[in-house]
Scaffold this motif. Structure first.
Motif, PDB file in Angstrom:
ATOM      1  N   CYS A 320       0.858  -1.178   0.000  1.00  0.00           N
ATOM      2  CA  CYS A 320       0.000   0.000   0.000  1.00  0.00           C
ATOM      3  C   CYS A 320       0.903   1.240   0.000  1.00  0.00           C
ATOM      4  N   PRO A 321       0.612   2.253  -0.804  1.00  0.00           N
ATOM      5  CA  PRO A 321       1.539   3.385  -0.964  1.00  0.00           C
ATOM      6  C   PRO A 321       1.903   4.103   0.323  1.00  0.00           C
ATOM      7  N   ASP A 322       0.984   4.168   1.300  1.00  0.00           N
ATOM      8  CA  ASP A 322       1.313   4.859   2.549  1.00  0.00           C
ATOM      9  C   ASP A 322       1.827   3.911   3.621  1.00  0.00           C
ATOM     10  N   HIS A 323       2.080   2.658   3.232  1.00  0.00           N
ATOM     11  CA  HIS A 323       2.682   1.649   4.115  1.00  0.00           C
ATOM     12  C   HIS A 323       1.831   1.340   5.346  1.00  0.00           C
ATOM     13  N   LEU A 324       0.527   1.542   5.237  1.00  0.00           N
ATOM     14  CA  LEU A 324      -0.402   1.138   6.282  1.00  0.00           C
ATOM     15  C   LEU A 324      -1.441   0.203   5.678  1.00  0.00           C
ATOM     16  N   PRO A 325      -1.836  -0.836   6.403  1.00  0.00           N
ATOM     17  CA  PRO A 325      -2.880  -1.716   5.876  1.00  0.00           C
ATOM     18  C   PRO A 325      -4.228  -1.004   5.810  1.00  0.00           C
ATOM     19  N   VAL A 326      -5.141  -1.619   5.094  1.00  0.00           N
ATOM     20  CA  VAL A 326      -6.510  -1.119   4.954  1.00  0.00           C
ATOM     21  C   VAL A 326      -7.408  -2.025   5.788  1.00  0.00           C
ATOM     22  N   ILE A 327      -7.969  -1.485   6.855  1.00  0.00           N
ATOM     23  CA  ILE A 327      -8.738  -2.303   7.797  1.00  0.00           C
ATOM     24  C   ILE A 327     -10.000  -1.549   8.189  1.00  0.00           C
ATOM     25  N   GLY A 328     -11.156  -2.173   7.993  1.00  0.00           N
ATOM     26  CA  GLY A 328     -12.386  -1.590   8.484  1.00  0.00           C
ATOM     27  C   GLY A 328     -13.473  -1.493   7.431  1.00  0.00           C
ATOM     28  N   HIS A 329     -14.579  -0.891   7.850  1.00  0.00           N
ATOM     29  CA  HIS A 329     -15.741  -0.736   6.966  1.00  0.00           C
ATOM     30  C   HIS A 329     -15.464   0.330   5.922  1.00  0.00           C
ATOM     31  N   ASP A 330     -15.924   0.075   4.698  1.00  0.00           N
ATOM     32  CA  ASP A 330     -15.755   1.033   3.610  1.00  0.00           C
ATOM     33  C   ASP A 330     -17.037   1.835   3.474  1.00  0.00           C
ATOM     34  N   ASP A 331     -17.044   3.052   3.989  1.00  0.00           N
ATOM     35  CA  ASP A 331     -18.241   3.895   3.945  1.00  0.00           C
ATOM     36  C   ASP A 331     -18.662   4.246   2.526  1.00  0.00           C
ATOM     37  N   ARG A 332     -17.754   4.088   1.562  1.00  0.00           N
ATOM     38  CA  ARG A 332     -18.068   4.379   0.172  1.00  0.00           C
ATOM     39  C   ARG A 332     -18.926   3.293  -0.459  1.00  0.00           C
ATOM     40  N   ALA A 333     -18.924   2.099   0.149  1.00  0.00           N
ATOM     41  CA  ALA A 333     -19.710   0.964  -0.343  1.00  0.00           C
ATOM     42  C   ALA A 333     -20.255   0.233   0.874  1.00  0.00           C
ATOM     43  N   PRO A 334     -21.324   0.744   1.479  1.00  0.00           N
ATOM     44  CA  PRO A 334     -21.844   0.156   2.729  1.00  0.00           C
ATOM     45  C   PRO A 334     -22.025  -1.352   2.621  1.00  0.00           C
ATOM     46  N   GLY A 335     -21.569  -2.028   3.658  1.00  0.00           N
ATOM     47  CA  GLY A 335     -21.620  -3.486   3.676  1.00  0.00           C
ATOM     48  C   GLY A 335     -20.315  -4.142   3.294  1.00  0.00           C
ATOM     49  N   LEU A 336     -19.391  -3.368   2.687  1.00  0.00           N
ATOM     50  CA  LEU A 336     -18.084  -3.885   2.301  1.00  0.00           C
ATOM     51  C   LEU A 336     -17.047  -3.493   3.353  1.00  0.00           C
ATOM     52  N   TRP A 337     -16.247  -4.459   3.752  1.00  0.00           N
ATOM     53  CA  TRP A 337     -15.165  -4.255   4.710  1.00  0.00           C
ATOM     54  C   TRP A 337     -13.864  -4.709   4.054  1.00  0.00           C
ATOM     55  N   HIS A 338     -12.736  -4.211   4.567  1.00  0.00           N
ATOM     56  CA  HIS A 338     -11.431  -4.601   4.022  1.00  0.00           C
ATOM     57  C   HIS A 338     -10.480  -5.000   5.152  1.00  0.00           C
ATOM     58  N   ALA A 339      -9.615  -5.928   4.844  1.00  0.00           N
ATOM     59  CA  ALA A 339      -8.469  -6.260   5.699  1.00  0.00           C
ATOM     60  C   ALA A 339      -7.370  -6.721   4.751  1.00  0.00           C
ATOM     61  N   ALA A 340      -6.579  -5.766   4.287  1.00  0.00           N
ATOM     62  CA  ALA A 340      -5.579  -6.068   3.250  1.00  0.00           C
ATOM     63  C   ALA A 340      -4.505  -4.994   3.272  1.00  0.00           C
TER      64      ALA A 340
END
Length: 394
Positions: A320-340
């Protein structure tokens, strides 16, 4: 359509497996899909690091320390299943400039509560008798650990299914199901799967899955090689790496980078890493990368010059470009969560990520604030988001 679950986890690497396991511990109904088998992606092509030593102050270090507590607490009874080793890590400095940088890192980490001991040349050689004579000093991190990542993923999936989860192998996702703007499931060649929450744990493919839902998650593959030696009597007693490794971990350079990371395994083989380069999903074996691995390892442990390498393997870390993982609910697409997007820290951070995400999925306040890892930091939906929508059917 398959019966609905509370949580639909896409991806059965260590991150997805940990999320599924902890979600079942929360009493949620869980289905796990993978386009292959557990640990068939990045989790099968890495060294199994659980490192505190390479983390700078900030959210990732906080997540690392939390995750360590989960490994030693919630998952302690299962350690034997995945060859958990609390052997500690040693960073070696062979140049005055590297030693000065290492001293600065140690001072800042110690102020944050990280356990680290400065090693003078004599102490370093007592800890690692075969280290290069050029070493000027080092740092010992007793909290650094090691696991066999494929065993972690496989056993966490098994433990999750024993607790009631369902695992479906060989099932790639081809589309996203929606009800209005809300993500309600996924489409696969084997049928539709619906859930109250869909969790994107697809590692280096996380950006592609996110795009199906019309959102941008800029996770990219970063190729890395590992070499394995013939079995030896114990010669390397800790995870040992050069101070330059820390700079490479935090670099955004797309070109080939290599810094020595050397460690023994319970079987007697020695693992030699590590390289990093962004070349897409190119699986070509790079002789240049292997040459650099071998040369760097010999520079750190000269005895390796006379040891045979019996194999090598490589895979793709989710960068990931900012060297932090992506974790949590995606408010841009309700119901979609990420852990990557955990890149080379995914094994170590998997336990904490899975537990925190499971807490959030159960409607609880996570033990650690997930705001720094929020998917929405990447901006609004992609312009063509509507082209990815597929309406859910009853």
């Amino acid at each position: 359509m398959n019966s609905a679950s509370d949580v639909l986890v896409i991806g059965a690497g260590v991150i997805g497996a940990a999320t599924a396991y902890f979600a079942t511990q929360q009493g949620l109904t869980v289905t796990v899909l993978d386009k292959g088998l557990p640990a068939s992606g990045t989790s099968s092509a890495c060294e199994g690091n659980i490192l505190v030593s390479d983390k700078e102050l900030g959210p990732e270090l906080e997540l690392t320390r939390y995750s360590l507590n989960v490994w030693h607490g919630d998952l302690a009874e299962h350690k034997r299943l995945w060859e958990f080793e609390s052997k500690g890590g040693i960073i070696v400095a062979s140049r005055e400039s590297s030693l000065a940088s290492l001293n600065r890192v140690m001072a800042s980490q110690s102020g944050y509560g990280v356990h680290v001991d400065r090693l003078d040349p004599d102490e370093l050689r007592r800890a690692e008798p075969h280290i290069t004579p050029d070493a000027l000093g080092g740092a010992f991190y007793p909290e650094d650990c090691q696991v066999q990542p494929m065993l972690v993923a496989a056993h966490l999936v098994r433990l999750a299914t024993q607790a009631g989860a369902r695992f479906v192998a060989d099932t790639p996702v081809s589309g996203i199901l929606r009800s209005g703007d809300r993500v309600t499931g996924v489409r696969t060649p084997g049928g539709n799967f619906s859930a109250a929450a869909v969790v994107n744990c697809t590692g280096t493919w996380a950006g592609q899955l996110a795009a199906l839902a019309g959102v941008s998650v800029p996770v990219l593959p970063r190729r890395g090689f590992v070499m394995v030696t013939e079995p030896l009597s114990p010669m390397v007693h800790h995870k040992v790496y050069a101070a330059e490794y820390i700079d490479n971990v935090g670099s955004s350079d797309a070109g080939l980078q290599a810094s020595p990371v050397v460690e023994g395994t319970p079987s007697g083989t020695i693992l030699i890493g590590s390289t990093r380069e962004r070349v897409g999903f190119d699986r070509t074996v790079s002789t240049e990368a292997l040459r650099l691995l071998a040369g760097n390892a010999v520079a750190l442990f000269p005895f390796l010059e006379h040891v045979k390498a019996i194999r090598h393997y490589h895979g793709f870390r989710p960068y990931c470009p900012d060297h932090l993982p992506v974790i949590g609910h995606d408010d841009r697409a309700p119901g979609l969560w990420h852990a990557a997007g955990h890149e080379g820290a995914g094994i170590g951070l998997s336990a904490g990520t899975g537990k925190l995400l499971a807490q959030a999925l159960a409607g609880q306040s996570p033990d650690l604030d997930l705001t720094p890892f929020a998917p929405a930091r990447f901006g609004a939906q992609t312009p063509n988001s509507t082209t990815h929508r597929e309406e859910a059917t009853a």
